[in-house]
Design an enzyme around this catalytic site. Structure first.
Site, PDB file in Angstrom:
ATOM      1  NE  ARG B 431       9.902 -10.486  21.171  1.00 39.84           N
ATOM      2  CZ  ARG B 431      10.265  -9.278  21.584  1.00 39.84           C
ATOM      3  NH1 ARG B 431      10.607  -9.078  22.831  1.00 39.84           N
ATOM      4  NH2 ARG B 431      10.291  -8.268  20.733  1.00 39.84           N
ATOM      5  NE  ARG B 539      -2.137   1.507   0.998  1.00 43.24           N
ATOM      6  CZ  ARG B 539      -2.563   1.609  -0.237  1.00 43.24           C
ATOM      7  NH1 ARG B 539      -1.869   2.277  -1.132  1.00 43.24           N
ATOM      8  NH2 ARG B 539      -3.701   1.084  -0.600  1.00 43.24           N
ATOM      9  CG  ASP B 557      -6.963   4.513  -8.591  1.00 40.91           C
ATOM     10  OD1 ASP B 557      -6.641   3.793  -7.629  1.00 40.91           O
ATOM     11  OD2 ASP B 557      -6.147   5.109  -9.297  1.00 40.91           O
ATOM     12  CD  GLU B 643       3.012   3.615  -0.682  1.00 42.23           C
ATOM     13  OE1 GLU B 643       4.014   4.203  -1.144  1.00 42.23           O
ATOM     14  OE2 GLU B 643       1.906   3.612  -1.262  1.00 42.23           O
ATOM     15  CG  ASP B 644       3.686  -0.516  -3.493  1.00 42.26           C
ATOM     16  OD1 ASP B 644       4.709   0.201  -3.469  1.00 42.26           O
ATOM     17  OD2 ASP B 644       3.069  -0.801  -4.532  1.00 42.26           O
ATOM     18  NE  ARG B 715       6.679   0.488  -8.038  1.00 43.69           N
ATOM     19  CZ  ARG B 715       5.831   0.308  -7.034  1.00 43.69           C
ATOM     20  NH1 ARG B 715       5.327   1.336  -6.411  1.00 43.69           N
ATOM     21  NH2 ARG B 715       5.477  -0.897  -6.654  1.00 43.69           N
TER      22      ARG B 715
END
Lengths: 719, 760
Positions: B431, B539, B557, B643-644, B715
């Site tokens: 960095r 994903r 979908d 995951e979202d 969730r």
């Protein structure tokens, strides 16, 4: 003690009360000045004639050969060797520098002498061209003082740039007899070529006690971090050869090595690279069969091919800078000048000005052990980054390598920054090339903070004499839950504001400030009365905004506290026919400005508007009584780089240009004037900072098929 | 009154002028004036023969660079190894780089031995390392080793002092003279000199210590860490105290100090002088003599009065209400005060000469603190008064950024230490100083992803860049059916219709192989199919196929129209560091149950944007996969539909900002119920608990039906587990939605750029 910084005037723009005390203070100061003047004049009568004789300075036209000769007895004292544990707080006398409003150190240069030993033999060359240039640069800079008593830093005129050109012991003796030597405290020596055969130490071998060393080949073991300064080895070719900056784009070679004196081991490794990767790697060596009169230093050869040096450096993307006998190499300067990205292979080398320069942006450092992997390492760097490194390399050369002056001033600035750290030059100023400085923004409100809702906002209503409409605005705005204070800026000097009893009774404090002049910029003054971060600027005729709309506007501002959040949006367009900017108030799909007739913004921008507005924009606005809102939009967009946020659907607003929508006569002159403002401001800012966006902010459930009573802001968009 | 003064003033002025006019002639003859006038200032002479001067080195000499050295580079490096040891260690002489080449940067912690006392702080440090993504349980693949012996407190007089460390270390087969070891230390040395000795031979080990002295600090080898208290949180950590950016700083005090005054011994020089700057108004500097057992023995005349004043102010109150805080050295160079001031946005004024500041290799302290000199204490008030208000505000914000990025928890301090060491191993993949000192901070910027600022979502404005004007549509397909479903075909068509779409990437997360290329619809943009590994976290894997800055993440979908995509992308361009998407959900604190609640109801707020239809920067794929510890990804793979949320939590933790919702036409998912699952429940995505928009329900959407409620509770669990992992709840709520400028305005449809978004 006086501050260098101009204190903000925290009072209003010449508000009418609070004048008397000011006058008194003026008088008292004036009196004291006069008194002091008298005393001082009297004192001169008895001023001792203590100024040192300046005869040797007065002669304008003198040669270096004419300078006085100083004979050093063989037994004259020698300073201690350099102390490796020296740091600013242990070996530097800060008291000599003192506190001063400019936060600048004072640098004194000893006058030039010729030093000879007992037998009359010269100790060193009197002065080299480069050292003379360096001292001239210091003398011309604002660091310079000719008063040895006021100096904080002393620069001997004894030239130690090249250790090989001097006699070590005698030079040390010469240093020790300097009038203010005092163990070398606060003395700064410049050295570019340290060490000598066979060991080639990485720091000047001349015993120098506590003196600071600006050295050109430090290793991590000799460099006293925070005390010494690492400087480049100046390449005299910089002055001789003009290499124009080359634009980005592919270059003929990928890796180039141009150094002549490479250790055979390195050369073997480089040649192995060349064998492996073919023509993209070029390893040059000195030419063996040059005809007479051709300077060897300006040519390089590969087999029978002859290349011009340093021009050939411009043909390569990366240029290898290997350590030689010394760590610091003049070739680094040539490489940077050519805009070639240096690949530095010199373990433990302290890069020039590493205290302030971010070399990762301009070079690739590869550990010696990893030399065989050089090709793959360099290949992994994306092209865009290479281009940036090339520009950065060139910029470093231009700013800090190109002349002895640049080297001297950067060195002094680094020391200055240590002594006045609170006034130090920032990372960005040291490292960003002008093009980046120009195009980048540094948002003054950079921390992602969502201000607490409880803080509320202050509504600032600018009014002249429309009392009835003003009162309606006050009543409407006071219904907004998060309103914490209402400030009326009474811009009419000919008429007094209505009596206290006539004002609407509202639940929050209401303050009236009277201004000295009827100026539009009074709207954006950072009044002390504004105690919240959020300011709602609202005109005295904006009565069509509902409480929900205003409250929602405040909530949106909380999520974007560094932006202008407003209701009516406007757009700027490029008029291709006229070749200039045009102002647009039609129903467009885009916005780039919001009108400050009803807009939330951070109080910080009031400071910017009042004190930091570029050029004459502020006066221009006051003179023309127009475009203060456009100026504010420019200012905020320029400093943050962000777009405005328009909230809620379009409404009818009582503003001159809005009449167009009503199908009434279009106020042509007004539109022309506004367009002129945009063109004028764009030229003052030197750019068009406004950002065009296609979105506006609505409540999450706006117009959704959902019971209105469950929505936080049901009353949005109604007329 | 006024007039009289005026007359006096005029008289003075007149007499002064007269004196100058008549006496001037004489005055001018004085050397003071004449010297200045004639040749002031006397500058360096312009030698007549300056152009004839010789250069300091002739070009040949410069390019030849002396004789070839006697030692070959290899021999020299070998010689170094024997010369530059212990106190002169550097990475190239004391650290075995080759250990890190094979397996990358892996850190091994010695197993704890039974009966070995380990302090609370040290066990926090150890568990930070074990939680880090660099941890390994196998010493043979490790690059860096951490002792299990508690070396934090090396003050012989302290109760935590561990004896016979030398013997214990030498007994370990891994010690290897300390090579590639990292030793943490907070207290070293003891009364009266506090010289910094550790009481055992550290050999070639890197020291990460507090109160480092710049004279013994080995630059580029040691790491200076801050002194932190025992109660310092393991993870998360409290935020900074700066709640508002005010200018000028609206604090009651300018400069404060409250602490011990040492009457004797090391550090007393500075502490003894602090009371001099106290003015009782805006500068409060209070000291007490009352500390230690025998303070009365050394007591001086000030003590009694000072002790009384001392009680009048509360330390915390001063900290909250001051712009600057003096942070003087104590017996040692560092103090707890430093981090306290940093958190409180009270700009530290350091009076600790020779202190190598925490993480000085990375952090530019000149932007967040005033580095004063102990010798110039009396100048401090004037110096800080002279700092511009804008600069003060910038300082304050920087303290908060640094606190939050590197100091607020033990995890952050330890991880910063590790990252600094990792950066040294490959300088070309490290960095730059800029990255360490700009938001969001070095820990969140992965040099392995890129070293170029433009590739990250955070620095567009800093350098006048803008994100690339194209996006990659990334569709996750899980359908079992052998042929392509209608929704995915429609989706591909809609997305490829966007002028900004550069490519479509389909992640085929199904056991069955994807249909042959002939079966896929013809579209104007290239279409790539990637065979996934059937993990949910897959994903967000940084697939090489994704070439654009922007990723449009889609479920197969999802139903979107081209203009929705276009509009959302135009919004994303303004907010490239955030998630910009369509369906949203929100979280809330459930006080009754004492845990975080999650809702997919219609609410006035949002804090999660579903990644079934969202734009975000592709860097977040790297951050998700590389930055998050493996344990967290396993958690996500284990729970369905988490995951979202993790992605949202991650982005919020990085940006501290809410995601952005844009207008959506209704209907976002099609055929939810009928969708065929591929594989078992854990791997696939269960039907979305997406509410049917035509009939908004006040209850959690998935509440009916076991599948729905399982998903809902999962969730919620997920949310709580993530908050636990991060140590706080990073999600930030937002109350707004971004619509096209003319959205549903009373104006002709022909004028509107996105009319189709308004269709019901």
């Amino acid at each position: 003690i006086m501050c260098a910084s101009a204190k903000y005037n925290t009072r209003g723009p010449a508000l009418i009360p609070r004048m008397k005390t000011k006058h008194r203070i003026y008088y008292i100061t004036l009196f004291s000045i006069v008194l002091l003047g008298l005393i001082a004049t009297g004192m001169f009568q008895f001023w001792p004639h203590s100024i040192e004789s300046s005869s040797d300075w007065t002669v304008e036209k003198r040669s270096v050969h004419d300078v006085p000769v100083v004979k050093l007895p063989a037994d004259s004292p020698i300073p201690e060797r350099g102390d490796l544990s020296c740091r600013m707080h242990t070996c530097f006398d800060v008291y000599r520098c003192g506190f001063n409003p400019k936060n600048k150190i004072k640098v004194y240069i000893y006058s030039l002498k010729k030093y000879v030993d007992e037998y009359g033999t010269l100790v060193s060359n009197t002065i080299s061209r480069e050292y003379n240039e360096l001292l001239t640069a210091i003398s011309d800079s604002e660091f310079y003082t000719d008063d040895v008593n006021r100096a904080c830093l002393f620069v001997p005129s004894i030239d130690v740039l090249n250790q090989n050109a001097l006699r070590i012991k005698e030079t040390a003796q010469a240093l020790a007899q300097l009038s203010r030597w005092d163990r070398g405290t606060n003395h700064l020596l410049f050295n570019m070529l340290p060490g000598g055969p066979p060991d080639y130490n990485t720091a000047l071998d001349v015993p120098r006690d506590r003196a600071l060393l600006a050295g050109g080949g430090f290793s991590t073991w000799t460099y006293r971090q925070g005390y010494d300064v690492s400087i480049p080895v100046y390449s005299p070719l910089s002055g001789e050869v003009d290499l124009p900056e080359r634009g980005p784009g592919p270059r003929r070679y990928f890796i180039l090595s141009s150094q002549m004196a490479l250790h055979p081991e390195y050369r073997l490794e480089l040649e192995a690279l060349q064998a492996e990767n073919g023509e993209s790697v070029l390893v040059l060596d000195k030419c063996t069969n040059l005809s007479d009169g051709v300077p060897a230093v300006r040519k390089r050869c590969y087999k029978n091919q002859v290349f011009d040096y340093p021009q050939v450096l411009q043909e390569s993307t990366f240029c290898v800078v290997l350590r030689g006998a010394r760590l610091g190499q003049a070739v680094l300067s040539d490489v940077l000048q050519a805009g070639c990205v240096p690949v530095i292979i010199a373990d433990s080398y302290i890069l020039p000005f590493s205290e302030v320069l971010d070399w990762k942006r301009a070079s690739v450092v590869i550990p010696e052990e990893k030399m065989p992997e050089m090709y793959s390492i360099l290949q992994s760097i994306p092209q865009r980054q290479i281009e940036e490194m090339q520009r950065q390399a060139r910029w470093f050369w231009e700013a800090y390598f190109r002349s002895m002056k640049a080297i001297a001033l950067a060195t002094l600035q680094i020391i200055n920054d240590r002594i006045y750290p609170y006034a130090a030059i920032s990372y960005e100023e040291w490292n960003d090339p002008p093009a980046v400085k120009w195009s980048s923004v540094s948002n003054p409100l950079f921390l992602p903070l969502i201000p607490p809702q409880s803080q509320g906002f202050t509504a600032v209503v600018l009014t002249y004499d429309r009392v009835e409409s003003l009162f309606r605005v006050i009543t409407e705005v006071s219904k907004v839950p998060s309103l914490s204070k209402l400030l009326v800026v009474w811009n009419n000097q000919n008429k007094n504001p209505p009596e206290d009893s006539l004002w609407p009774k509202i639940r929050v404090p209401l303050k009236v400030v009277r201004t000295a002049e009827n100026k539009l910029s009074n709207r954006f003054f950072p009044y002390d009365e504004i105690e919240t971060e959020a300011v709602l600027a609202i005109d005295d005729d904006i009565i069509m905004l509902t409480s929900d709309e205003l409250q929602f506007g405040y909530e949106v501002w909380r999520e974007f506290p560094d932006r202008l959040v407003g209701y009516p949006g406007r757009l700027h367009l490029w008029d291709h026919e006229m070749n200039k900017w045009k102002y647009e108030s039609e129903w467009t799909n885009e916005v780039s400005m919001v009108l400050t007739g009803a807009a939330f913004y951070h109080k910080y921008f009031n400071y910017l508007y009042t004190y930091k507005m570029p050029g004459d924009i502020k006066n221009w606005v006051d003179a023309h009584m127009n475009c203060e809102d456009i100026a504010m939009n420019f200012l905020v967009a320029n400093v943050t780089g962000k777009s405005v946020i328009k909230v809620t659907p379009r409404k009818k607003f009582k503003c001159p240009e809005c009449t167009a929508i009503d199908g009434l006569s279009l106020d042509q002159t007004h539109m022309v004037e506004r367009s002129e403002c945009i063109n004028k401001f764009a030229s003052v800012f030197g750019t068009m900072p406004l950002k065009v966006v296609e979105h506006r902010a609505d409540p999450v459930l706006y117009k959704d098929d959902f019971p209105e009573k469950l929505k936080s802001f049901p009353n949005i968009g109604s007329l | 009154m006024q007039t009289r003064k005026k007359y006096i003033f005029l008289a003075f002025l007149a007499s002064w002028l007269l004196l100058f006019l008549f006496g001037g002639d004489q005055l001018r003859r004085f050397p003071f004036f004449s010297a200045r006038k004639a040749e002031a200032p006397r500058s360096w002479p312009r030698w007549t023969d300056r152009s004839l001067l010789k250069s300091f080195a002739d070009p040949e000499e410069l390019q030849r660079d002396g004789d070839p050295p006697l030692l070959s580079p290899r021999e020299r490096r070998a010689a170094w190894l024997s010369i530059y040891r212990s106190s002169r260690c550097r990475m190239e002489t004391c650290f075995d780089l080759s250990r890190c080449e094979r397996n990358g940067f892996k850190v091994f912690t010695y197993p704890l031995e039974r009966g070995q006392p380990v302090s609370e702080t040290y066990s926090k440090i150890l568990s930070s390392i074990e939680r880090s993504r660099y941890h390994t349980a196998r010493p043979e693949e490790a690059c860096l080793f951490i002792l299990s012996i508690d070396t934090l407190d090396r003050d012989r007089l302290s109760g935590h002092y561990v004896r016979d460390v030398d013997e214990k270390i030498r007994g370990s087969p891994l010690w290897n003279g300390g090579r590639n070891h990292l030793i943490f230390n907070l207290y070293s040395g003891t009364w009266p000199s506090y010289a910094g000795e550790l009481g055992f031979d550290t050999g070639h080990a890197i020291l990460a210590r507090a109160s480092s002295d710049s004279r013994t600090f080995r630059p580029g080898f040691d790491v200076s860490i801050p002194l932190f208290p025992r109660e310092h949180p393991q993870r998360g950590g409290d935020g900074g105290w700066l709640r508002q950016d005010s200018l000028p700083p609206k604090k009651k005090f300018l400069l404060v100090f409250k602490g011990k005054r040492y009457l004797t011994g090391i550090g007393s020089g500075t502490r003894n002088a602090l009371h001099h700057i106290h003015n009782g108004k805006d500068i409060i500097s209070l000291t007490t003599c009352k500390h230690g057992k025998d303070w009365e023995k050394h007591k001086d005349t000030r003590c009694d009065k000072d002790n009384v004043d001392y009680e009048r102010f509360d330390y915390q109150e001063l900290l909250h209400n001051s712009t600057f805080c003096i942070v003087p050295r104590g017996r040692r160079l560092g103090s707890f005060r430093f981090l306290e001031a940093l958190q409180a946005a009270c700009i530290p004024v350091l009076l600790s000469d020779g202190w190598e500041l925490p993480f000085s290799e990375a952090i530019d302290w000149g932007k967040a603190a005033v580095v004063g000199s102990e010798r110039l204490l009396l100048q401090i008030p004037s110096a800080v008064r002279c700092i511009h208000p804008e600069r003060v505000l910038a300082f304050q914000q920087q303290t908060q950024f640094l606190w939050d990025a590197y100091f607020s928890s033990v995890d952050k301090i330890v991880h910063t230490t590790l990252e600094i060491i990792k950066d040294r191993l490959s300088p070309h993949r490290s960095r730059s100083r800029f990255l360490w000192n700009a938001l969001p901070g070095g820990l969140l910027v992965l040099p392995d992803f890129s070293t170029h600022l433009r590739d990250f979502p955070f620095y567009y404005l800093h350098h006048g860049y803008s994100p690339s004007k194209k996006f990659t549509a990334f569709i996750r397909a899980v359908t079992q059916a052998g042929s392509l479903s209608q929704p995915i075909l429609r989706l591909i068509q809609a997305v490829s219709g966007s002028q900004y779409c550069a490519q479509i990437v389909v992640l085929w997360s199904c056991e069955k192989p994807p249909p042959p290329s002939g079966k896929w619809p013809q579209s104007s943009v290239p279409l790539t199919i990637i065979q996934g590994r059937r993990k949910l976290s897959d994903r967000f894997f940084p697939f090489g196929a994704i070439q654009t800055d922007a990723v449009l993440s889609l479920d197969e979908d999802t139903s979107l129209s081209t203009s929705e995509v276009d509009f959302a992308f135009s919004v994303w361009l303004s907010f490239p560091e955030r998630i910009v998407g369509f369906p949203t959900q929100s979280h809330f604190w459930d006080a009754e149950q004492g845990r975080w609640g999650y809702t997919s109801k219609w609410t006035n707020e949002l804090s999660i944007v579903l990644t079934a239809a969202a734009f975000y920067h592709r860097y977040y794929h790297s951050l998700f996969t590389e930055y998050l510890p493996a344990g967290l990804r396993e958690l996500v793979d284990g729970l369905a539909a988490c995951e979202d949320i993790l992605m949202n939590v991650l982005v919020a933790a990085v940006t501290k900002l809410p995601p952005i919702k844009v207008t959506q036409r209704k209907q976002h998912k099609e055929g939810v119920a009928q969708r065929a699952e591929c594989g078992d429940g854990a791997a696939g995505t269960p039907p979305a608990g997406q509410r049917s928009p035509s009939a908004p329900r006040p209850a959690p959407a998935g509440a009916e039906g076991t599948e729905g409620s399982r998903r809902f509770s999962q969730r919620q669990d997920c949310l709580n587990q993530l908050a636990e992992w991060f140590g706080y709840m990073p999600l930030v709520p937002s109350q707004l939605r971004l619509d096209p400028v003319l959205f549903k305005d009373q104006v002709s449809v022909l004028r509107k750029k996105y009319p189709s978004l308004e269709k019901p």
